[in-house]
Design a protein around this motif. Sequence first.
Motif, mmCIF file in Angstrom:
data_model
loop_
_atom_site.group_PDB
_atom_site.id
_atom_site.type_symbol
_atom_site.label_atom_id
_atom_site.label_comp_id
_atom_site.label_asym_id
_atom_site.label_seq_id
_atom_site.Cartn_x
_atom_site.Cartn_y
_atom_site.Cartn_z
ATOM 1 N N VAL A 157 7.873 -2.214 4.933
ATOM 2 C CA VAL A 157 7.454 -3.802 4.941
ATOM 3 C C VAL A 157 9.002 -4.317 5.194
ATOM 4 O O VAL A 157 9.209 -5.245 5.950
ATOM 5 C CB VAL A 157 7.037 -3.896 3.434
ATOM 6 C CG1 VAL A 157 7.087 -5.457 3.304
ATOM 7 C CG2 VAL A 157 5.547 -3.384 3.366
ATOM 8 N N TYR A 183 2.121 -11.248 5.539
ATOM 9 C CA TYR A 183 1.282 -10.369 4.184
ATOM 10 C C TYR A 183 0.644 -11.532 3.455
ATOM 11 O O TYR A 183 -0.050 -11.060 2.392
ATOM 12 C CB TYR A 183 2.357 -9.688 3.642
ATOM 13 C CG TYR A 183 2.793 -8.567 4.465
ATOM 14 C CD1 TYR A 183 2.068 -7.446 4.558
ATOM 15 C CD2 TYR A 183 4.133 -8.688 4.712
ATOM 16 C CE1 TYR A 183 2.545 -6.404 5.235
ATOM 17 C CE2 TYR A 183 4.593 -7.451 5.567
ATOM 18 C CZ TYR A 183 3.924 -6.227 5.624
ATOM 19 O OH TYR A 183 4.240 -5.342 6.533
ATOM 20 N N SER A 222 -1.165 -7.720 -0.336
ATOM 21 C CA SER A 222 -1.555 -8.504 0.768
ATOM 22 C C SER A 222 -3.292 -8.258 0.871
ATOM 23 O O SER A 222 -3.801 -7.613 0.291
ATOM 24 C CB SER A 222 -1.058 -8.005 2.232
ATOM 25 O OG SER A 222 -1.643 -6.679 2.468
ATOM 26 N N THR A 226 -2.399 -3.821 1.403
ATOM 27 C CA THR A 226 -1.210 -3.267 1.451
ATOM 28 C C THR A 226 -0.290 -3.661 0.282
ATOM 29 O O THR A 226 -0.059 -4.874 0.062
ATOM 30 C CB THR A 226 -0.391 -3.529 2.952
ATOM 31 O OG1 THR A 226 -1.320 -3.273 4.064
ATOM 32 C CG2 THR A 226 0.927 -2.820 2.980
ATOM 33 N N VAL A 228 3.243 -4.693 -1.095
ATOM 34 C CA VAL A 228 4.199 -4.933 -0.323
ATOM 35 C C VAL A 228 5.476 -5.118 -1.287
ATOM 36 O O VAL A 228 6.774 -5.064 -0.883
ATOM 37 C CB VAL A 228 4.064 -6.398 0.229
ATOM 38 C CG1 VAL A 228 3.148 -6.045 1.139
ATOM 39 C CG2 VAL A 228 3.744 -7.373 -0.713
#
Length: 264
Positions: A157, A183, A222, A226, A228
């Motif tokens: 990321v 994101y 996200s 995901t 992050v």
Amino acid sequence: MEKPPAHYRQLADDLRTGIVNGLYPPGTVLPRIADLAEEYGISKQTAREAIAVLEAEGLVEVVRRRGTVVRSLPQRRRLSRVRQVLRDERGYYFDPAAQPWVALRKPTITWAPAPRDLCALLDLAPNADVLVRDRLMGSPDNRQPTQLATSYLPAAVARGTRLAQADTGPGGIYDILERELGYGPLAWHETITSRMPTPDESTALQAPKGTPLLRIIRIATSPDGTIVEVNDTRMRADEYEIGYPITRHPTAEWPGNRPTDPTV
């Protein structure tokens, strides 16, 4: 029959009870080691072990040339977690009480493995490097430290982005994640726990010996799931308490359905 010598824990228990019950108010100097040893029929070393127990619990502090002093605990300040994210001109924040806090020093930025207990949250191997952004926050008025906040961002990321810069600009890392890196919109989840501080954390937060930390672990995710960022915020447990409103679920609405009382 002669009474057997007291164990150091008995002395610690008696002194602790006296502190809790107000026999020894904050600021009081406890009896001298020699006097405690004589009263309880123990060695001076055993009496010192009892004092060490109370010091480790954060109840007393040993002051040179004065003795063992009962600590004055600070008035706890409440952090009201409102179960929503807020925003001002500087970016997102998660507690109204913390809104005015500022960084007391430049953030420390490194690439290193995350703490083992956070690796699972990041879904990373224990030796995987992440971007670590470490900040000491505090009051802008008296420059007193209030919390340590450390962000851990996966290399997939953060590498090659502005997230690794000391000054991330207005909005901070969340604006970069949402607006620049795609994101957004982020969602967050928090867990509140506690632990004892490391020596460096005690120094940074000016925490007396024996003071535990409140620890807020916040995960930013996200829309596709995901992870992050994982944020690890630590503050002194003797200075802060965390409160939040409790709302009624539809099943508990009032007035509402009530079970019939067969005695009526």
